[in-house]
Each structure stands twice: as structure tokens, then as C-alpha cells.
Design a protein around this motif. Structure first.
Motif, PDB file in Angstrom:
ATOM      1  N   ILE A 380       0.828  -1.215   0.000  1.00  0.00           N
ATOM      2  CA  ILE A 380       0.000   0.000   0.000  1.00  0.00           C
ATOM      3  C   ILE A 380       0.864   1.267   0.000  1.00  0.00           C
ATOM      4  O   ILE A 380       0.423   2.346  -0.402  1.00  0.00           O
ATOM      5  CB  ILE A 380      -0.975   0.009   1.209  1.00  0.00           C
ATOM      6  CG1 ILE A 380      -2.038   1.116   1.080  1.00  0.00           C
ATOM      7  CG2 ILE A 380      -0.228   0.152   2.525  1.00  0.00           C
ATOM      8  CD1 ILE A 380      -3.053   0.880   0.012  1.00  0.00           C
ATOM      9  N   GLY A 381       2.139   1.154   0.407  1.00  0.00           N
ATOM     10  CA  GLY A 381       3.031   2.305   0.430  1.00  0.00           C
ATOM     11  C   GLY A 381       3.817   2.502  -0.860  1.00  0.00           C
ATOM     12  O   GLY A 381       4.680   3.382  -0.931  1.00  0.00           O
ATOM     13  N   ASN A 382       3.513   1.692  -1.877  1.00  0.00           N
ATOM     14  CA  ASN A 382       4.260   1.741  -3.131  1.00  0.00           C
ATOM     15  C   ASN A 382       3.389   2.274  -4.268  1.00  0.00           C
ATOM     16  O   ASN A 382       2.326   1.726  -4.551  1.00  0.00           O
ATOM     17  CB  ASN A 382       4.773   0.331  -3.465  1.00  0.00           C
ATOM     18  CG  ASN A 382       5.504   0.266  -4.789  1.00  0.00           C
ATOM     19  OD1 ASN A 382       4.923  -0.066  -5.812  1.00  0.00           O
ATOM     20  ND2 ASN A 382       6.789   0.570  -4.771  1.00  0.00           N
ATOM     21  N   GLY A 383       3.864   3.328  -4.920  1.00  0.00           N
ATOM     22  CA  GLY A 383       3.072   3.972  -5.974  1.00  0.00           C
ATOM     23  C   GLY A 383       2.720   3.058  -7.127  1.00  0.00           C
ATOM     24  O   GLY A 383       1.591   3.075  -7.638  1.00  0.00           O
ATOM     25  N   LYS A 384       3.665   2.246  -7.583  1.00  0.00           N
ATOM     26  CA  LYS A 384       3.404   1.341  -8.708  1.00  0.00           C
ATOM     27  C   LYS A 384       2.335   0.316  -8.335  1.00  0.00           C
ATOM     28  O   LYS A 384       1.444   0.018  -9.137  1.00  0.00           O
ATOM     29  CB  LYS A 384       4.705   0.641  -9.116  1.00  0.00           C
ATOM     30  CG  LYS A 384       4.559  -0.396 -10.238  1.00  0.00           C
ATOM     31  CD  LYS A 384       4.322   0.228 -11.594  1.00  0.00           C
ATOM     32  CE  LYS A 384       4.208  -0.802 -12.711  1.00  0.00           C
ATOM     33  NZ  LYS A 384       5.460  -1.503 -13.004  1.00  0.00           N
ATOM     34  N   THR A 445       8.587   1.486  -9.469  1.00  0.00           N
ATOM     35  CA  THR A 445       8.589   0.033  -9.644  1.00  0.00           C
ATOM     36  C   THR A 445       8.194  -0.643  -8.337  1.00  0.00           C
ATOM     37  O   THR A 445       8.337  -0.064  -7.251  1.00  0.00           O
ATOM     38  CB  THR A 445       9.983  -0.499 -10.040  1.00  0.00           C
ATOM     39  OG1 THR A 445      10.905  -0.258  -8.963  1.00  0.00           O
ATOM     40  CG2 THR A 445      10.510   0.140 -11.317  1.00  0.00           C
ATOM     41  N   LEU A 446       7.762  -1.888  -8.466  1.00  0.00           N
ATOM     42  CA  LEU A 446       7.481  -2.691  -7.276  1.00  0.00           C
ATOM     43  C   LEU A 446       8.775  -2.971  -6.514  1.00  0.00           C
ATOM     44  O   LEU A 446       8.764  -3.141  -5.294  1.00  0.00           O
ATOM     45  CB  LEU A 446       6.823  -4.021  -7.678  1.00  0.00           C
ATOM     46  CG  LEU A 446       5.456  -3.947  -8.362  1.00  0.00           C
ATOM     47  CD1 LEU A 446       5.006  -5.346  -8.782  1.00  0.00           C
ATOM     48  CD2 LEU A 446       4.410  -3.301  -7.468  1.00  0.00           C
ATOM     49  N   SER A 447       9.901  -3.002  -7.226  1.00  0.00           N
ATOM     50  CA  SER A 447      11.179  -3.330  -6.583  1.00  0.00           C
ATOM     51  C   SER A 447      11.583  -2.324  -5.514  1.00  0.00           C
ATOM     52  O   SER A 447      12.383  -2.649  -4.627  1.00  0.00           O
ATOM     53  CB  SER A 447      12.286  -3.443  -7.634  1.00  0.00           C
ATOM     54  OG  SER A 447      12.575  -2.188  -8.204  1.00  0.00           O
ATOM     55  N   GLU A 448      11.042  -1.112  -5.569  1.00  0.00           N
ATOM     56  CA  GLU A 448      11.350  -0.120  -4.529  1.00  0.00           C
ATOM     57  C   GLU A 448      10.979  -0.631  -3.131  1.00  0.00           C
ATOM     58  O   GLU A 448      11.596  -0.248  -2.134  1.00  0.00           O
ATOM     59  CB  GLU A 448      10.599   1.182  -4.806  1.00  0.00           C
ATOM     60  CG  GLU A 448      11.105   1.954  -6.005  1.00  0.00           C
ATOM     61  CD  GLU A 448      10.213   3.148  -6.301  1.00  0.00           C
ATOM     62  OE1 GLU A 448      10.572   4.247  -5.861  1.00  0.00           O
ATOM     63  OE2 GLU A 448       9.163   2.973  -6.945  1.00  0.00           O
ATOM     64  N   MET A 449       9.982  -1.502  -3.069  1.00  0.00           N
ATOM     65  CA  MET A 449       9.580  -2.064  -1.765  1.00  0.00           C
ATOM     66  C   MET A 449      10.676  -2.929  -1.169  1.00  0.00           C
ATOM     67  O   MET A 449      10.793  -3.050   0.054  1.00  0.00           O
ATOM     68  CB  MET A 449       8.297  -2.887  -1.920  1.00  0.00           C
ATOM     69  CG  MET A 449       7.086  -2.065  -2.285  1.00  0.00           C
ATOM     70  SD  MET A 449       5.592  -3.060  -2.350  1.00  0.00           S
ATOM     71  CE  MET A 449       5.815  -3.959  -3.866  1.00  0.00           C
TER      72      MET A 449
END
Length: 464
Positions: A380-384, A445-449
Motif C-alpha cells: 500500500i506504500g508503493n506507488g506502482k 517500480t514494485l522493486s522499490e519495496m
């Protein structure tokens, strides 16, 4: 008839066997493969690949029902199970043809038939045309495994299915019981539940996906239940009463047995190694609970005889088998490969939401005496993730306080089976927390998580 001689003979053309054969041929060895059924083995024909094709259909079907959320209009959403299965089988067939082409391209000789090992360095192959006598300096057993069948729960292809029946079903189940919540069980439960079956999963352990980190299992369980699945943990199916079009399951829960009716049962209670009929024990090979005992280089203790993949024990994963196959080919060619380390191998489950992990769970890290730091980051904290409409998920990382070593990584959510490889590479390179924190991850990107979860473990997280 004179024996045909090869440097390298592989028994079984699954993801371990065919890869091993190709690598050995690339290294200049003369290579033969023996396969009794399908090139590509169970994984490609009746496992990894066709199940992913089915799950992709269910994923698209699920997204179609959410069209309004994305500002889209879709009318008359439905499916044709026959066409869904036909697409899945077509994908498997295409991949099998690809394996056939690769073996031919690398000049690997293929024998279709049943193999046995009458003596050290010899392989007999019973084919439709007769018996082939082969000799080989290096012989690799890559015969894989099959579904375990428990007494009273045997599959009949009508009311009770194995994974094979579930991949090519005679009908769409209305009320489905899945026995076992490991990767195979939960993937089929996820597919059929999404397609509309009223699905119940029975798991003998205290949680679904029992090999995963407990926190990830609990997260996934809540999402499965939200999708309408019934999950019975610490429960066992004692008996199945079969009648026309109906199965009555006797399920023990908390010491009490109750009965529930279903029209279809899928049994996914583990696997059994395909060791029979080969003559392994007569050669002096040690077999433990249907699996061949090997050293870290897949050597059986019998000179020139190796075992790779599912037949050689856990983890029962195609990518582990392939890597072992390459390692053995390198050994046979006189090279010095590193042994395959099970703790460096990622596990991926393609249910909805997906689950992926590598290394130690939090529980195991503590049990091994590590002082740990744990980081978490929610989707929920990730823009992508929010933009994709997939804001439900969690990334969890576990570090050794003393060294900064990444001990384990665990994920649940959209596309985590693709993301996990970042942590696999990090562990292979013995990356520390400092290295991961200093790495710049692309946005959005999802990878930022993955970055944020590491930051969270050390009190530096930004977006929560």
C-alpha cells in the motif's frame, strides 16, 4: 548387438536431465538422453508450465471482474474451461517442441523408452523397437518424482484427482476439496476458486503454505479467505466415501471427525521419487524415503553415477534440478563447479496473491541463534502497486545484526515471484545491508519495496 558408447548418459529429460545433457554436449562430451514419456518431463508437460498457463487465465478472468475499478466496461464475463485447458496444453506442447529442437541442435542422441541399470556404466533401454544397450562413463539419474497417494485417498480421475487430472479436468468442479496446502495444492485451489468453485483446503500442519515464514502464511491465509476459500488447518482427511457424482470426506479437526460433501477432490500431499525398476539399490546406491542419497555434488557413491533433481531430495524445484544438471556436466568434463546450496534457492508459489522466499524464515533464524533485525514494507506504500490496483502485499527482510548479512527474504503480493531474484542475487554475492541501502532502485517500480524493507530493518524507512 554391440553396445552404443557415450561419455554422458542422462536418464530422464525433465528440467534437470535435458539441461544437463545440453551443457555436457556444449562441453564436448558425447551425450545420450533416455526418456520414457515426454521431453521436458513433468515440469514442462504436467507441472510448472501448464499450471502457470491456467493461473494466467484465472488472473485475467479475475481482473475482468474488476474492470470498473480501472474505468473500463466489460459485459458478459465468462469462460470456456475447454478452451482454457486447450491453451494450457498448447503452451506445454510448444515448450516440449523447443526442448526437442535444443537437444537436436546440440547433437544429443535421444532414446524414447524405459531405462534400467544392469551394471555399473551400463544402461538398457526398452523401446517400442526392442532393447538398446548403452555404455557410459558418466550416468545421471534424473527420473524425477510423482504424486504421493495415501491409502483410501487414491485418485480415480473422476471424483478424486491428482495434479494431472486437475490440469486436464473432465469438468469444472462446483464444490472442491484440496488436500494439502503446499505449492501444488494452493495453486490449484487458487485457480479453481477464482474460476468459481466453492473451494475448501485441508492442511495437516498448523498453517497453510507451511514451509513459508509464519507471517507471510498468515497474510496469505487472510487473502485466500477473503476470496471465499475455506481453510482448515491442523486437520486431516481420514476417509473418502465415493458415490455417483459425490465424495463424502471424513475430516478430523481438533480431534473430532466431521463429514463434508464435495463433487471433486484434488490430492496434493507430497511426492514420491521415481526410483523403482532402475536397479539402483543392486548397484549399491542408498535410497532414503524414495529419494537417492547423494553428496553435495550429486554423486551417489557409485563411481560415475549421479542423481539430480527431485529424485535427489529437497527442495523439489525445477530450477534446483537444472542447476544441479549443469554442475554435474561441468564435473564430468573435468571442471570445478561450486556445489548447489539449497539455502540459496528461491521458492515461488503462483497463487493469488503470489508468494516467494529465499533463505531463513524469522523462526529458523532465531532457532539458529542469530540476533536479527526484521524489516517490512507493505504494498500500500508503493506507488506502482497502487497504480496497478495491487496494493495488497508485504515484503519482509531478515538480517544478522552482527554481520549485516541478509539471512532471508519473504514476500506476498503481485509479481513477487519475479522480484525475489533480486534478493537471491544479493545473497549469492554476500551483500550486506549497507550495500542494499546504498543501491538506487528505479521509480516507479514494485522493486522499490525491496529497498524500503531493508531500510525499515534499520530504522531508515521513508514511505511508511
Amino acid at each position: 548387438m554391440a553396445a552404443k558408447s557415450f561419455d554422458f548418459i542422462v536418464i530422464g529429460a525433465g528440467p534437470g536431465g535435458y539441461v544437463s545433457a545440453i551443457r555436457a554436449a556444449q562441453l564436448g562430451l558425447s551425450v545420450a538422453v533416455v526418456e520414457r514419456e515426454n521431453l521436458g518431463g513433468i515440469c514442462l508437460n504436467w507441472g510448472c508450465i501448464p499450471t502457470k498457463a491456467l493461473l494466467r487465465s484465472s488472473e485475467v478472468f479475475h481482473t475482468m471482474h474488476r474492470a470498473e475499478e480501472f474505468g473500463l466496461s466489460v459485459e458478459g464475463v465468462g469462460f470456456d474451461l475447454g478452451r482454457v485447458v486447450k491453451r494450457s496444453r498448447g503452451v506445454a506442447k510448444q515448450m516440449e517442441s523447443g526442448v526437442k529442437h535444443l537437444l537436436k541442435k546440440n547433437k544429443v542422441t535421444v532414446f524414447m523408452g524405459e531405462a534400467s541399470l544392469p551394471a555399473k556404466g551400463r544402461v538398457l533401454v526398452k523401446t517400442d523397437a526392442g532393447t538398446e544397450d548403452l555404455t557410459g562413463t558418466h550416468i545421471i539419474v534424473a527420473t524425477g518424482a510423482r504424486a504421493r497417494e495415501l491409502p483410501g485417498l487414491e485418485a480415480d480421475g473422476d471424483l478424486v484427482w491428482t495434479y494431472r487430472h486437475a490440469l486436464n479436468p473432465p469438468r469444472m468442479p462446483k464444490k472442491l476439496l484440496v488436500i494439502g496446502s503446499g505449492a501444488i495444492g494452493i495453486e490449484f485451489a487458487s485457480f479453481y476458486n477464482t474460476m468459481g468453485a466453492d473451494t475448501t483446503v485441508v492442511e495437516v500442519m498448523d498453517r497453510v503454505l507451511p514451509v513459508e515464514d509464519a507471517e507471510i502464511s498468515a497474510f496469505a491465509k487472510k487473502r485466500f479467505e477473503k476470496q471465499g476459500m475455506t481453510l482448515l488447518q491442523k486437520a486431516g482427511v481420514k476417509k473418502l466415501d465415493r458415490a455417483k457424482g459425490k465424495v463424502t470426506a471424513h475430516i478430523e479437526i481438533d480431534g473430532k471427525v466431521e463429514t463434508r460433501d464435495f463433487d471433486t477432490v484434488i490430492s496434493a500431499v507430497g511426492i514420491v521419487g521415481n526410483t523403482e525398476g532402475l536397479g539402483l539399490e543392486e548397484l549399491g546406491v542408498k535410497i532414503d524415503r524414495t529419494h537417492v542419497v547423494t553428496d553435495e555434488f550429486c554423486r551417489t557413491g557409485v563411481e560415475g553415477l549421479y542423481a539430480i533433481g527431485d529424485i535427489a531430495g529437497a527442495p523439489w524445484l525445477a530450477h534446483k534440478a537444472s542447476h544441479e544438471g549443469v554442475m554435474v556436466a561441468e564435473l564430468a568434463a573435468g571442471r570445478h563447479p561450486h556445489p548447489v546450496k539449497p539455502e540459496q534457492i528461491a521458492g515461488c508459489t503462483y497463487c493469488h496473491p503470489q508468494v516467494a522466499s529465499v533463505g531463513l524464515t524469522e523462526e529458523k533464524a532465531k532457532a539458529q541463534g542469530y540476533e536479527i533485525k526484521v524489516g517490512r514494507f507493505p504494498f500500500i506504500g508503493n506507488g506502482k502497486a497502487v497504480a496497478m490496483g495491487e496494493a495488497d502485499g508485504l515484503v519482509k527482510t531478515i538480517f544478522d545484526v552482527k554481520t549485516g548479512e541478509l539471512l532471508g527474504a519473504h514476500m506476498v503480493g503481485a509479481e513477487v515471484t519475479e522480484l525475489i531474484q533480486g534478493y537471491v542475487v544479493a545473497r549469492q554475492l554476500e551483500t550486506t545491508e549497507e550495500d542494499l541501502m546504498q543501491t538506487v532502485f528505479p521509480h516507479p517500480t514494485l522493486s522499490e519495496m525491496m529497498h524500503e524493507s531493508v531500510l525499515d530493518a534499520f530504522g531508515k524507512v521513508i514511505h511508511i
